[in-house]
Write a protein that holds these residues in place. Structure first.
Motif, mmCIF file in Angstrom:
data_model
loop_
_atom_site.group_PDB
_atom_site.id
_atom_site.type_symbol
_atom_site.label_atom_id
_atom_site.label_comp_id
_atom_site.label_asym_id
_atom_site.label_seq_id
_atom_site.Cartn_x
_atom_site.Cartn_y
_atom_site.Cartn_z
ATOM 1 N N ILE A 134 4.344 55.397 11.688
ATOM 2 C CA ILE A 134 4.411 55.244 10.229
ATOM 3 C C ILE A 134 5.828 55.547 9.735
ATOM 4 C CG2 ILE A 134 3.552 56.142 8.026
ATOM 5 C CD1 ILE A 134 0.885 56.723 9.467
ATOM 6 N N LEU A 135 6.422 56.606 10.284
ATOM 7 C CA LEU A 135 7.793 56.963 9.901
ATOM 8 C C LEU A 135 8.772 55.849 10.278
ATOM 9 C CD1 LEU A 135 9.770 59.195 8.862
ATOM 10 C CD2 LEU A 135 10.017 59.879 11.250
ATOM 11 N N MET A 136 8.597 55.274 11.476
ATOM 12 C CA MET A 136 9.484 54.189 11.908
ATOM 13 C C MET A 136 9.365 52.985 10.980
ATOM 14 S SD MET A 136 11.060 55.381 14.461
ATOM 15 C CE MET A 136 10.817 57.047 15.065
ATOM 16 N N TRP A 137 8.148 52.691 10.563
ATOM 17 C CA TRP A 137 7.931 51.579 9.633
ATOM 18 C C TRP A 137 8.676 51.833 8.325
ATOM 19 C CZ3 TRP A 137 5.227 51.891 4.923
ATOM 20 C CH2 TRP A 137 5.028 50.665 4.297
ATOM 21 N N ALA A 138 8.627 53.077 7.843
ATOM 22 C CA ALA A 138 9.310 53.421 6.591
ATOM 23 C C ALA A 138 10.821 53.247 6.709
ATOM 24 C CB ALA A 138 8.974 54.863 6.193
ATOM 25 N N PHE A 139 11.376 53.388 7.904
ATOM 26 C CA PHE A 139 12.820 53.248 8.119
ATOM 27 C C PHE A 139 13.203 51.839 8.580
ATOM 28 C CE2 PHE A 139 12.976 57.812 7.837
ATOM 29 C CZ PHE A 139 14.262 58.083 7.397
ATOM 30 N N GLY A 140 12.241 50.912 8.558
ATOM 31 C CA GLY A 140 12.566 49.520 8.893
ATOM 32 C C GLY A 140 12.415 49.170 10.356
ATOM 33 N N PHE A 141 11.586 49.950 11.080
ATOM 34 C CA PHE A 141 11.310 49.654 12.490
ATOM 35 C C PHE A 141 9.795 49.477 12.665
ATOM 36 C CE2 PHE A 141 15.197 52.208 12.391
ATOM 37 C CZ PHE A 141 16.068 51.394 13.120
ATOM 38 N N PRO A 142 9.250 48.327 12.233
ATOM 39 C CA PRO A 142 7.790 48.126 12.284
ATOM 40 C C PRO A 142 7.287 47.958 13.710
ATOM 41 C CG PRO A 142 8.889 46.100 11.649
ATOM 42 C CD PRO A 142 9.961 47.146 11.719
ATOM 43 N N MET A 143 5.976 48.125 13.853
ATOM 44 C CA MET A 143 5.349 47.936 15.170
ATOM 45 C C MET A 143 5.395 46.462 15.568
ATOM 46 S SD MET A 143 1.962 50.383 14.917
ATOM 47 C CE MET A 143 1.492 50.050 16.613
ATOM 48 N N GLY A 144 5.525 46.213 16.847
ATOM 49 C CA GLY A 144 5.536 44.854 17.376
ATOM 50 C C GLY A 144 5.035 44.877 18.810
ATOM 51 N N LEU A 145 5.339 43.827 19.546
ATOM 52 C CA LEU A 145 4.897 43.784 20.949
ATOM 53 C C LEU A 145 5.486 44.933 21.766
ATOM 54 C CD1 LEU A 145 5.030 39.946 21.726
ATOM 55 C CD2 LEU A 145 2.993 41.395 21.427
ATOM 56 N N HIS A 146 6.702 45.363 21.364
ATOM 57 C CA HIS A 146 7.335 46.472 22.092
ATOM 58 C C HIS A 146 6.522 47.761 22.003
ATOM 59 C CE1 HIS A 146 8.684 48.029 18.156
ATOM 60 N NE2 HIS A 146 8.967 46.775 17.865
ATOM 61 N N SER A 147 5.646 47.860 20.987
ATOM 62 C CA SER A 147 4.820 49.064 20.836
ATOM 63 C C SER A 147 3.818 49.198 21.981
ATOM 64 C CB SER A 147 4.065 49.025 19.502
ATOM 65 O OG SER A 147 4.975 48.850 18.429
ATOM 66 N N LEU A 148 3.484 48.075 22.628
ATOM 67 C CA LEU A 148 2.537 48.120 23.747
ATOM 68 C C LEU A 148 3.087 48.899 24.939
ATOM 69 C CD1 LEU A 148 1.187 44.451 23.647
ATOM 70 C CD2 LEU A 148 0.077 46.531 22.794
ATOM 71 N N TRP A 149 4.396 49.141 24.938
ATOM 72 C CA TRP A 149 4.974 49.966 26.000
ATOM 73 C C TRP A 149 4.349 51.360 26.024
ATOM 74 C CZ3 TRP A 149 7.478 48.491 30.082
ATOM 75 C CH2 TRP A 149 8.319 47.371 30.046
ATOM 76 N N PHE A 150 3.726 51.743 24.906
ATOM 77 C CA PHE A 150 3.133 53.085 24.838
ATOM 78 C C PHE A 150 2.075 53.274 25.928
ATOM 79 C CE2 PHE A 150 -0.195 55.988 23.172
ATOM 80 C CZ PHE A 150 0.550 57.148 23.244
ATOM 81 N N ILE A 151 1.320 52.219 26.232
ATOM 82 C CA ILE A 151 0.284 52.321 27.271
ATOM 83 C C ILE A 151 0.917 52.697 28.614
ATOM 84 C CG2 ILE A 151 -1.516 51.056 28.509
ATOM 85 C CD1 ILE A 151 -1.756 49.274 25.995
ATOM 86 N N TYR A 152 1.986 51.991 28.947
ATOM 87 C CA TYR A 152 2.690 52.268 30.207
ATOM 88 C C TYR A 152 3.345 53.649 30.181
ATOM 89 C CZ TYR A 152 6.673 52.231 33.412
ATOM 90 O OH TYR A 152 7.602 52.567 34.366
ATOM 91 N N LEU A 153 4.000 53.989 29.066
ATOM 92 C CA LEU A 153 4.712 55.266 28.994
ATOM 93 C C LEU A 153 3.754 56.449 29.009
ATOM 94 C CD1 LEU A 153 7.426 54.229 26.391
ATOM 95 C CD2 LEU A 153 7.848 54.974 28.746
ATOM 96 N N ALA A 154 2.614 56.299 28.333
ATOM 97 C CA ALA A 154 1.628 57.392 28.334
ATOM 98 C C ALA A 154 1.108 57.631 29.753
ATOM 99 C CB ALA A 154 0.479 57.053 27.388
ATOM 100 N N PHE A 155 0.798 56.552 30.465
ATOM 101 C CA PHE A 155 0.335 56.702 31.853
ATOM 102 C C PHE A 155 1.428 57.317 32.724
ATOM 103 C CE2 PHE A 155 -0.201 54.971 36.172
ATOM 104 C CZ PHE A 155 -1.454 55.499 36.467
ATOM 105 N N SER A 156 2.669 56.877 32.505
ATOM 106 C CA SER A 156 3.788 57.413 33.278
ATOM 107 C C SER A 156 3.948 58.913 33.041
ATOM 108 C CB SER A 156 5.095 56.695 32.898
ATOM 109 O OG SER A 156 4.981 55.317 33.065
#
Length: 265
Positions: A134-156
């Motif tokens: 939400i904070l990133m969206w407020a600063f002009g960095f909205p969610m996109g396909l790159h947000s799916l990296w969270f699945i990989y990073l969380a597992f890592s």
């Protein structure tokens, strides 16, 4: 070595339901005696971020952006995973000797103790990541396909932290002083990881020996939408090699000493 790793994985698989139940109970019990309850999971990190923003953003950097990114979202993108890493490493290290009494009352493998403690902290981390988006969206960095990296990073992150937990929870049960040493190391690593500053190229290659560097820059790439993760695939291979070594070593150490944990306690 492979036999030990297989035994730990088998125990986790057979106790998966119990791990989720105990993690949920752990999350509720941590805040059950406080008026603000689960809100403290947000209030505490937000206060820390406010202090770091003031000291490093306004004091040291005089409000200058980093690579065109304002300092606050740049800081939050990196420090969110650090909150999870730091609390997970210190909490799982003392998980066995602080909860060994449960084993005498319930029948389950000791290897599940650091697993459910880690999972309870992961619940809080997911909530904090949601607030950060939400904070990133407020600063002009909205969610996109790159947000799916969270699945990989969380597992890592979970794979690395559990592998470390197998080692530290066993050694800390035998020698309690290691808990203090571990806390001091985490404070030192916080400043040796690119959370508050950008290391120069020649120094970055040395700091990247630390696998936590990969997670911090990976989260920053996910939040800000850069291609750092994709372009650093070789560093990713190094990271997973470290995880495998730690997991194999942790499995051997845990199985070697766990029958004597009660004696050390």
């Amino acid at each position: 070595m492979f036999k030990s790793a297989k035994a730990i994985l088998s125990e986790l698989k057979s106790s998966l339901y119990l791990i989720f139940r105990l993690a949920t109970y752990e999350t509720r019990s941590n805040n059950s005696m406080q008026y603000l309850g689960f809100l403290w999971e947000f209030v505490t990190p937000l206060l820390q971020i406010g202090v770091y923003w003031f000291v490093f953003g306004f004091g040291i950097r005089s409000g200058r952006p980093i690579d065109g990114v304002p300092f606050l979202p740049w800081l939050v993108a990196g420090i969110v995973v650090w909150f999870f890493i730091a609390s997970a490493i210190t909490s799982t290290a003392r998980s066995v000797y602080s909860k060994i009494g449960m084993v005498s009352k319930m029948s389950f493998p000791i290897s599940t103790i650091p697993a459910y403690v880690l999972l309870a902290l992961f619940y809080r981390h997911v909530a904090l990541v949601g607030v950060s988006f939400i904070l990133m969206w407020a600063f002009g960095f909205p969610m996109g396909l790159h947000s799916l990296w969270f699945i990989y990073l969380a597992f890592s992150a979970l794979a690395l932290l559990y592998s470390l937990a197998l080692i530290t929870s066993a050694l800390t049960t035998i020698v309690r002083d290691l808990q203090n040493l571990l806390q001091s190391m985490m404070r030192m690593l916080m400043y040796l990881t690119p959370i508050f500053w950008v290391p120069p190229a020649n120094l970055a290659s040395i700091l990247q020996i630390n696998p936590l560097y990969y997670l911090v820059e990976g989260y920053r790439s996910m939040f800000l939408g850069s291609d750092w993760l994709a372009t650093n695939w070789a560093y990713g291979l190094y990271y997973w090699a470290i995880v495998l070594v730690l997991f194999f070593a942790g499995s051997m150490i845990h199985l070697r000493f766990r029958r004597h944990f009660i004696d050390y306690i």
